[in-house]
Scaffold this motif. Structure first.
Motif, mmCIF file in Angstrom:
data_model
loop_
_atom_site.group_PDB
_atom_site.id
_atom_site.type_symbol
_atom_site.label_atom_id
_atom_site.label_comp_id
_atom_site.label_asym_id
_atom_site.label_seq_id
_atom_site.Cartn_x
_atom_site.Cartn_y
_atom_site.Cartn_z
ATOM 1 N N PHE A 242 0.829 -1.201 0.000
ATOM 2 C CA PHE A 242 0.000 0.000 0.000
ATOM 3 C C PHE A 242 0.868 1.257 0.000
ATOM 4 C CE2 PHE A 242 -2.118 3.430 2.327
ATOM 5 C CZ PHE A 242 -3.264 3.589 1.558
ATOM 6 N N SER A 243 2.016 1.203 0.680
ATOM 7 C CA SER A 243 2.895 2.373 0.757
ATOM 8 C C SER A 243 3.432 2.759 -0.610
ATOM 9 C CB SER A 243 4.061 2.095 1.721
ATOM 10 O OG SER A 243 3.600 1.892 3.037
ATOM 11 N N ILE A 244 3.853 1.770 -1.400
ATOM 12 C CA ILE A 244 4.404 2.122 -2.717
ATOM 13 C C ILE A 244 3.286 2.556 -3.664
ATOM 14 C CG2 ILE A 244 4.323 -0.207 -3.722
ATOM 15 C CD1 ILE A 244 7.046 0.478 -5.039
ATOM 16 N N ILE A 245 2.089 1.971 -3.528
ATOM 17 C CA ILE A 245 0.954 2.423 -4.336
ATOM 18 C C ILE A 245 0.615 3.870 -4.003
ATOM 19 C CG2 ILE A 245 -1.517 2.114 -4.748
ATOM 20 C CD1 ILE A 245 -1.086 -0.886 -4.307
ATOM 21 N N PHE A 246 0.584 4.183 -2.721
ATOM 22 C CA PHE A 246 0.305 5.543 -2.287
ATOM 23 C C PHE A 246 1.392 6.500 -2.771
ATOM 24 C CE2 PHE A 246 0.175 8.803 1.248
ATOM 25 C CZ PHE A 246 -1.008 9.399 0.817
ATOM 26 N N GLY A 247 2.644 6.039 -2.743
ATOM 27 C CA GLY A 247 3.744 6.861 -3.234
ATOM 28 C C GLY A 247 3.625 7.142 -4.718
ATOM 29 N N VAL A 248 3.298 6.117 -5.502
ATOM 30 C CA VAL A 248 3.149 6.297 -6.954
ATOM 31 C C VAL A 248 2.013 7.257 -7.266
ATOM 32 C CG1 VAL A 248 2.500 5.126 -9.090
ATOM 33 C CG2 VAL A 248 4.173 4.067 -7.557
ATOM 34 N N GLU A 249 0.880 7.089 -6.598
ATOM 35 C CA GLU A 249 -0.276 7.924 -6.890
ATOM 36 C C GLU A 249 -0.037 9.385 -6.495
ATOM 37 O OE1 GLU A 249 -2.854 6.983 -8.632
ATOM 38 O OE2 GLU A 249 -1.905 5.017 -8.814
ATOM 39 N N THR A 250 0.569 9.608 -5.336
ATOM 40 C CA THR A 250 0.851 10.995 -4.938
ATOM 41 C C THR A 250 1.904 11.626 -5.832
ATOM 42 O OG1 THR A 250 2.421 10.132 -3.279
ATOM 43 C CG2 THR A 250 0.192 10.666 -2.524
ATOM 44 N N ALA A 251 2.888 10.841 -6.268
ATOM 45 C CA ALA A 251 3.901 11.375 -7.175
ATOM 46 C C ALA A 251 3.299 11.726 -8.531
ATOM 47 C CB ALA A 251 5.036 10.356 -7.345
ATOM 48 N N LYS A 252 2.373 10.894 -9.015
ATOM 49 C CA LYS A 252 1.693 11.218 -10.269
ATOM 50 C C LYS A 252 0.883 12.499 -10.127
ATOM 51 C CE LYS A 252 1.249 6.558 -12.196
ATOM 52 N NZ LYS A 252 0.284 5.486 -12.559
ATOM 53 N N GLY A 253 0.238 12.642 -8.978
ATOM 54 C CA GLY A 253 -0.517 13.869 -8.739
ATOM 55 C C GLY A 253 0.378 15.092 -8.699
ATOM 56 N N PHE A 254 1.555 14.960 -8.091
ATOM 57 C CA PHE A 254 2.494 16.080 -8.037
ATOM 58 C C PHE A 254 3.037 16.405 -9.422
ATOM 59 C CE2 PHE A 254 6.825 17.777 -7.188
ATOM 60 C CZ PHE A 254 6.446 18.925 -6.510
ATOM 61 N N ARG A 255 3.296 15.366 -10.222
ATOM 62 C CA ARG A 255 3.760 15.610 -11.596
ATOM 63 C C ARG A 255 2.677 16.327 -12.403
ATOM 64 N NH1 ARG A 255 7.281 14.054 -15.510
ATOM 65 N NH2 ARG A 255 8.509 12.725 -14.144
ATOM 66 N N TRP A 256 1.404 15.905 -12.225
ATOM 67 C CA TRP A 256 0.313 16.578 -12.925
ATOM 68 C C TRP A 256 0.240 18.039 -12.516
ATOM 69 C CZ3 TRP A 256 -3.894 19.152 -10.961
ATOM 70 C CH2 TRP A 256 -4.875 19.539 -11.886
ATOM 71 N N LEU A 257 0.444 18.307 -11.229
ATOM 72 C CA LEU A 257 0.415 19.681 -10.746
ATOM 73 C C LEU A 257 1.526 20.510 -11.377
ATOM 74 C CD1 LEU A 257 -0.839 21.759 -8.807
ATOM 75 C CD2 LEU A 257 0.730 20.925 -7.035
ATOM 76 N N LEU A 258 2.727 19.934 -11.471
ATOM 77 C CA LEU A 258 3.842 20.640 -12.109
ATOM 78 C C LEU A 258 3.546 20.908 -13.585
ATOM 79 C CD1 LEU A 258 6.923 18.749 -10.595
ATOM 80 C CD2 LEU A 258 6.116 21.043 -10.005
ATOM 81 N N ASN A 259 3.008 19.913 -14.276
ATOM 82 C CA ASN A 259 2.674 20.096 -15.688
ATOM 83 C C ASN A 259 1.601 21.166 -15.871
ATOM 84 O OD1 ASN A 259 4.478 18.152 -16.630
ATOM 85 N ND2 ASN A 259 2.993 16.495 -16.422
ATOM 86 N N GLU A 260 0.620 21.177 -14.961
ATOM 87 C CA GLU A 260 -0.449 22.163 -15.053
ATOM 88 C C GLU A 260 0.085 23.574 -14.802
ATOM 89 O OE1 GLU A 260 -4.458 23.221 -15.749
ATOM 90 O OE2 GLU A 260 -3.293 21.380 -16.095
#
Length: 448
Positions: A242-260
């Protein structure tokens, strides 16, 4: 088509590339790429992936009769791996395109300048220095998390419950692996391959430890708490997954924020353009790390000598920091077995044999050291054994890489492999731990 699939698979096995930054032939079977999700050892080094000379690649619009697309770069790889031509004692023919000059619709890629960084032996030395420094930082962070969540402060973890002392560090390391070992790994590798290796293999691999997890469950078993040990493995696996899944999802969200943010600023998608690939930059970093490692080992050595006769706990920590880099180095070299499979045919190549060997061997030696410590039962042996367990065995084994591989298998077309891989790792290491540690304790009657 089956022949060309085997050729493509062999091409990819012999390729010395790594992570998402390299280009490979796409094949239907994703077993190899999944087993390389965590680490591939020294195959990640640029000096192993490319020759010292400049090279170029050709790709063709037209396809062969088999429908496979083969590039000139892949043909050059044949010189490094002649075994590609031999499969079941038969010789595979070259595709038609490669027996004649390129056609007019061939696309010539721009010439790439490889070899402008460090030569191979310095490249190895620099990588080992990166692993050493970041490995020591990982050991120190694991110790801090143990103290913070342990009985002395938060009281969340304990040696006598399924919430073992290393659980917080395994969860934090797996979460960070989702960020820096999955989502942002290609960006870090673009800046520096050594930095990517240092963060994932060095720091996160040393921050997490499988051998400590396995030994605590073995300790519960020797005390008669068999059910607790079984539940401890299940709970531990669920939490790190669950920790690595949570890490991947939050990192994807942060990347989306940077792209936006970049899109609104008119910059475009997030991308790191700076790359540390020149000889002078890499040499400067290497010298800096060499000096830093020398200072660290000097200070640590002095602390070990000063604390050895006075404070068991402090001496164990500093001794662990001293021997920890050796465990990182061994794990890094073993990681080159990931994605290779067994034998010339690559049997069971979906299993990351490098990570599997590191975790099982570390768990086995951890149990052996615990058994020896029970037999000797002295202050000095306790300090040395605890230091070797926490440092050498803790850094030799890893949960963050294991979690990355498990997550990649779970998301692949054959998700059952994730649970098979986890079962093999847990069952084999636990069984060996029982034989090495519990049986001597039961038969010799050591103090439990």
């Amino acid at each position: 088509m089956e022949q060309m699939s085997r050729v493509g698979s062999s091409f990819r096995r012999c390729s010395l590339g790594t992570s998402s930054s390299h280009i490979s032939i796409q094949i239907d079977n994703d077993a190899e790429s999944v087993s390389e999700a965590g680490d591939i050892g020294d195959r990640a080094l640029p000096s192993r992936r490319y020759s010292d000379r400049s090279s170029f690649s050709l790709s063709f619009d037209n396809r062969s009769e088999t429908g496979a697309v083969v590039s000139i770069q892949d043909v050059e790889n044949l010189q490094l791996c002649p075994a590609i031509f031999h499969h079941n004692a038969s010789v595979l023919p070259l595709p038609p395109q490669l027996t004649s000059p390129p056609s007019t619709n061939a696309i010539v890629a721009p010439k790439q300048e490889f070899g402008k960084g460090l030569p191979m032996f310095l490249d190895y030395a620099s990588c080992l220095l990166h692993l050493s420094v970041f490995g020591i930082l990982g050991v120190l962070t694991r110790y801090i998390l143990q103290k913070l969540f342990g009985p002395g402060v938060a009281g969340v973890t304990s040696d006598k419950t399924i919430l073992y002392l290393d659980l917080p560090s395994n969860m934090v390391g797996s979460f960070l692996m989702g960020w820096f070992g999955v989502v942002f790994k290609a960006d870090i590798s673009h800046v520096s391959e050594h930095l990517a290796i240092a963060i994932t293999t060095g720091y996160l691999g040393s921050l997490t430890t499988y051998s400590g997890w396995n030994q605590k469950m073995v300790d519960l078993s020797v005390s008669g708490h068999w059910l607790f040990s079984a539940v401890g493995f299940l709970v531990g696996l669920f939490l790190v997954a669950f920790s690595i899944i949570f890490g991947v999802e939050t990192a994807k969200g942060f990347r989306w924020l940077l792209n936006e943010m970049n899109r609104r600023a008119g910059i475009g998608s997030f991308k790191i353009n700076w790359k540390m690939d020149s000889y002078s930059h890499q040499l400067a970093v290497m010298v800096l790390l060499l000096v830093l490692l020398g200072i660290l080992w000097g200070v640590i050595g002095a602390l070990v000598k000063a604390e050895f006769k006075h404070s068991d706990r402090d001496a164990q920590l500093w001794f662990a920091c001293m021997v920890g880099p050796l465990g990182v180095w061994i794990r890094w070299f073993l990681a080159r077995l990931n994605g290779r499979g067994l034998g010339r045919t690559g049997l069971l190549k979906w299993i990351p044999f490098g990570t599997l060997a590191a975790n099982i061997s570390a768990a086995s030696f951890m149990a052996a050291l615990a058994s020896v410590n029970k037999a000797v039962n002295s202050k000095d042996s306790n300090t040395v054994v605890a230091g070797l367990q926490f440092g050498l065995m803790g850094c030799l084994s890893t949960v963050s890489t294991f979690a990355a591989e498990f997550n990649a298998m779970r998301k692949s077309n054959n998700s059952w492999r994730a649970y098979a891989y986890a079962s093999i790792t847990i069952c084999v290491s636990y069984s060996i731990g029982i034989l090495i540690y519990c049986v001597p304790v039961w038969t010799k009657g050591f103090d439990r």
